[in-house]
Design an enzyme around this catalytic site. Structure first.
Site, PDB file in Angstrom:
ATOM      1  N   GLY A  86      -2.546  -5.653  -3.044  1.00 38.83           N
ATOM      2  CA  GLY A  86      -2.513  -4.226  -2.729  1.00 38.83           C
ATOM      3  C   GLY A  86      -1.259  -3.602  -3.311  1.00 38.83           C
ATOM      4  O   GLY A  86      -0.528  -4.228  -4.081  1.00 38.83           O
TER       5      GLY A  86
ATOM      6  N   GLU B 126       1.388  -2.821  -1.706  1.00 41.95           N
ATOM      7  CA  GLU B 126       2.608  -3.324  -1.067  1.00 41.95           C
ATOM      8  C   GLU B 126       2.623  -4.832  -0.931  1.00 41.95           C
ATOM      9  O   GLU B 126       3.682  -5.441  -0.925  1.00 41.95           O
ATOM     10  CB  GLU B 126       2.698  -2.743   0.351  1.00 41.95           C
ATOM     11  CG  GLU B 126       2.763  -1.253   0.413  1.00 41.95           C
ATOM     12  CD  GLU B 126       4.173  -0.779   0.667  1.00 41.95           C
ATOM     13  OE1 GLU B 126       4.945  -1.540   1.254  1.00 41.95           O
ATOM     14  OE2 GLU B 126       4.478   0.347   0.275  1.00 41.95           O
TER      15      GLU B 126
ATOM     16  N   LYS C  66       0.470 -13.309   3.730  1.00 40.68           N
ATOM     17  CA  LYS C  66       0.612 -11.922   3.285  1.00 40.68           C
ATOM     18  C   LYS C  66       2.078 -11.695   2.952  1.00 40.68           C
ATOM     19  O   LYS C  66       2.931 -11.728   3.839  1.00 40.68           O
ATOM     20  CB  LYS C  66       0.141 -10.958   4.378  1.00 40.68           C
ATOM     21  CG  LYS C  66       0.321  -9.495   3.990  1.00 40.68           C
ATOM     22  CD  LYS C  66      -0.329  -8.555   4.989  1.00 40.68           C
ATOM     23  CE  LYS C  66      -0.060  -7.106   4.621  1.00 40.68           C
ATOM     24  NZ  LYS C  66      -0.744  -6.156   5.488  1.00 40.68           N
TER      25      LYS C  66
ATOM     26  N   ASP D 277      -3.236   2.773  10.070  1.00 36.78           N
ATOM     27  CA  ASP D 277      -4.001   2.768   8.814  1.00 36.78           C
ATOM     28  C   ASP D 277      -5.426   2.346   9.135  1.00 36.78           C
ATOM     29  O   ASP D 277      -5.957   1.387   8.578  1.00 36.78           O
ATOM     30  CB  ASP D 277      -3.342   1.795   7.827  1.00 36.78           C
ATOM     31  CG  ASP D 277      -3.937   1.898   6.423  1.00 36.78           C
ATOM     32  OD1 ASP D 277      -4.616   2.899   6.131  1.00 36.78           O
ATOM     33  OD2 ASP D 277      -3.713   0.966   5.627  1.00 36.78           O
TER      34      ASP D 277
ATOM     35  N   VAL E 128       0.703  -8.914  -1.280  1.00 36.27           N
ATOM     36  CA  VAL E 128      -0.225  -9.858  -1.912  1.00 36.27           C
ATOM     37  C   VAL E 128      -0.720 -10.794  -0.818  1.00 36.27           C
ATOM     38  O   VAL E 128       0.078 -11.327  -0.045  1.00 36.27           O
ATOM     39  CB  VAL E 128       0.484 -10.671  -3.016  1.00 36.27           C
ATOM     40  CG1 VAL E 128      -0.462 -11.714  -3.603  1.00 36.27           C
ATOM     41  CG2 VAL E 128       0.993  -9.749  -4.110  1.00 36.27           C
TER      42      VAL E 128
ATOM     43  N   LEU F 223      -6.019 -13.554  -2.918  1.00 36.39           N
ATOM     44  CA  LEU F 223      -7.246 -12.908  -2.450  1.00 36.39           C
ATOM     45  C   LEU F 223      -7.212 -11.423  -2.735  1.00 36.39           C
ATOM     46  O   LEU F 223      -8.195 -10.830  -3.112  1.00 36.39           O
ATOM     47  CB  LEU F 223      -7.408 -13.129  -0.944  1.00 36.39           C
ATOM     48  CG  LEU F 223      -7.565 -14.567  -0.468  1.00 36.39           C
ATOM     49  CD1 LEU F 223      -7.602 -14.607   1.058  1.00 36.39           C
ATOM     50  CD2 LEU F 223      -8.835 -15.179  -1.037  1.00 36.39           C
TER      51      LEU F 223
HETATM   52  N1  LIG Z   1      -5.991 -12.738   8.168  1.00 33.26           N
HETATM   53  C1  LIG Z   1      -6.838 -12.466   7.166  1.00 33.26           C
HETATM   54  N2  LIG Z   1      -7.987 -13.178   7.019  1.00 33.26           N
HETATM   55  C2  LIG Z   1      -8.841 -12.910   6.006  1.00 33.26           C
HETATM   56  N3  LIG Z   1      -8.631 -11.952   5.061  1.00 33.26           N
HETATM   57  C3  LIG Z   1      -7.511 -11.222   5.156  1.00 33.26           C
HETATM   58  C4  LIG Z   1      -6.560 -11.433   6.206  1.00 33.26           C
HETATM   59  N4  LIG Z   1      -5.540 -10.558   6.050  1.00 33.26           N
HETATM   60  C5  LIG Z   1      -5.845  -9.843   4.952  1.00 33.26           C
HETATM   61  N5  LIG Z   1      -7.021 -10.218   4.401  1.00 33.26           N
HETATM   62  C6  LIG Z   1      -7.684  -9.657   3.194  1.00 33.26           C
HETATM   63  O1  LIG Z   1      -6.702  -9.091   2.374  1.00 33.26           O
HETATM   64  C7  LIG Z   1      -6.900  -7.665   2.247  1.00 33.26           C
HETATM   65  C8  LIG Z   1      -5.528  -6.956   2.244  1.00 33.26           C
HETATM   66  O2  LIG Z   1      -4.839  -7.236   3.445  1.00 33.26           O
HETATM   67  P1  LIG Z   1      -4.120  -6.105   4.281  1.00 33.26           P
HETATM   68  O3  LIG Z   1      -5.092  -5.042   4.595  1.00 33.26           O
HETATM   69  O4  LIG Z   1      -3.406  -6.753   5.409  1.00 33.26           O
HETATM   70  O5  LIG Z   1      -3.051  -5.620   3.254  1.00 33.26           O
HETATM   71  P2  LIG Z   1      -2.780  -4.285   2.409  1.00 33.26           P
HETATM   72  O6  LIG Z   1      -3.756  -3.234   2.766  1.00 33.26           O
HETATM   73  O7  LIG Z   1      -2.632  -4.666   0.982  1.00 33.26           O
HETATM   74  O8  LIG Z   1      -1.363  -4.074   2.951  1.00 33.26           O
HETATM   75  P3  LIG Z   1      -0.423  -2.922   3.463  1.00 33.26           P
HETATM   76  O9  LIG Z   1      -1.314  -1.756   3.829  1.00 33.26           O
HETATM   77  O10 LIG Z   1       0.257  -3.559   4.649  1.00 33.26           O
HETATM   78  O11 LIG Z   1       0.491  -2.654   2.346  1.00 33.26           O
HETATM   79  C9  LIG Z   1      -7.791  -7.311   3.424  1.00 33.26           C
HETATM   80  O12 LIG Z   1      -8.589  -6.170   3.160  1.00 33.26           O
HETATM   81  C10 LIG Z   1      -8.643  -8.542   3.584  1.00 33.26           C
HETATM   82  O13 LIG Z   1      -9.719  -8.542   2.662  1.00 33.26           O
HETATM   83 MG   LIG Z   2      -5.343  -3.033   4.248  1.00 33.98          MG
END
Ligand SMILES: Nc1ncnc2c1ncn2[C@@H]1O[C@H](COP(=O)(O)OP(=O)(O)OP(=O)(O)O)[C@@H](O)[C@H]1O
Ligand SMILES: [Mg+2]
Length: 203
Positions: A7, A9, A25, A120, A11, A4
Site C-alpha cells: 500500500g 504506507e 505488516k 479507515d 507492505v 501480499l
Molecule cells: N492479518 C491479515 N490477514 C490476512 N490478510 C491481511 C492481514 N492484514 C492485511 N492483510 C491484507 O493486506 C492488505 C493491506 O493491509 P492493511 O489494510 O492493513 O494495510 P494498508 O491499507 O496498506 O495500510 P495503512 O492504511 O495502514 O497504510 C489488506 O487489504 C489485506 O488484503
Molecule cells: Mg487497508
C-alpha cells in the site's frame, strides 16, 4: 517473504510465527520526510495499530491476533486471516447477505461502545473469515474516540455502500439496524455522520 500487498504506507507479507500462519505488516521509511520524524511517525502508527487491534478484540470484535511488534522495523507480526475481503465479495448474490450487513453494523457498534474508532472503515479493511467478519487496518483509529471520529466511521461506510457497493446500497439499513442494536448511544454518532455529510467533508 512473499509480499501480499504494497500500500501507500505499508507492505504486508506472508510469514510464519511459531508454526502459525502469519503476516508481517511493515511501515516503510518515507525518504521525503526528515529521518527522525519519519521514524517517530512509523513507530507511533505501529504502536497504535497493535494497541487498537488488541483493544478491539477485548471489545468482542474479531481482529487478527497480534503475535509480535518490532519497533526497529516498525512492523507488526499478526495472525493471517484467511478469506476474501468484503469489498471483493459484497454483491447481491452473496449468501446471508442481509445478516452479514447487520454483522458489520454490530461489529462497528461494539467498537464504538468500547470507545474505539477505526478511522479507515471501508470494505477493503474487512475480511470475511470462516469464523465471521474480521476487521483489520486500525492505524488511523482512535481511543478514546470522539463522537466526530465515530461519525466519520459511519460516514465512510455509508459512502462505500453508495458507491463501491451501490448494487446492495439498500442493505445499509440492515447495517444501521445492527449498529443500533449494539450501541446504546447510536443516535449521537448517527447524527454526527449526518452532519459530516451535510458539511461535505470526507467526500
Ligand atoms: N492479518 C491479515 N490477514 C490476512 N490478510 C491481511 C492481514 N492484514 C492485511 N492483510 C491484507 O493486506 C492488505 C493491506 O493491509 P492493511 O489494510 O492493513 O494495510 P494498508 O491499507 O496498506 O495500510 P495503512 O492504511 O495502514 O497504510 C489488506 O487489504 C489485506 O488484503
Ligand atoms: Mg487497508
Amino acid at each position: 517473504m512473499l509480499t501480499l500487498e504494497r500500500g501507500a504506507e505499508a507492505v504486508v507479507s506472508a510469514a510464519e510465527f511459531l508454526g502459525r500462519e502469519a503476516v508481517v505488516k511493515a511501515r516503510c521509511p518515507k525518504t521525503y520526510r526528515d529521518p527522525q520524524l519519519d521514524l517517530t511517525l512509523r513507530l507511533a502508527r505501529t504502536r497504535k495499530e497493535a494497541r487498537l487491534l488488541r483493544e478491539a478484540r477485548r471489545a468482542g470484535v474479531r481482529t487478527p491476533y497480534v503475535y509480535d511488534i518490532d519497533l526497529r522495523e516498525a512492523s507488526i507480526t499478526m495472525e493471517r486471516v484467511r478469506g476474501p475481503r468484503l469489498r471483493d465479495v459484497l454483491s447481491p448474490g452473496l449468501d446471508s447477505l442481509e445478516r452479514l450487513c447487520e454483522a458489520v453494523g454490530e461489529a462497528l457498534a461494539d467498537l464504538h461502545s468500547a470507545g474505539i474508532s477505526h478511522g479507515d472503515l471501508t470494505t477493503s479493511n474487512m475480511i470475511l473469515a470462516d469464523d465471521g467478519l474480521c476487521l483489520i487496518d486500525f492505524s488511523l483509529g482512535s481511543m478514546p474516540a470522539s463522537d466526530e471520529d465515530k461519525g466519520v466511521d459511519l460516514h465512510l461506510l455509508r459512502r462505500a455502500f453508495m458507491s463501491a457497493h451501490s448494487d446492495v446500497s439498500g442493505l445499509f439499513d440492515a447495517l444501521i439496524g445492527g449498529y443500533k442494536r449494539n450501541n446504546p448511544d447510536a443516535q449521537t454518532a448517527l447524527a454526527k455522520a449526518e452532519d459530516i455529510q451535510r458539511r461535505g467533508r470526507y467526500t
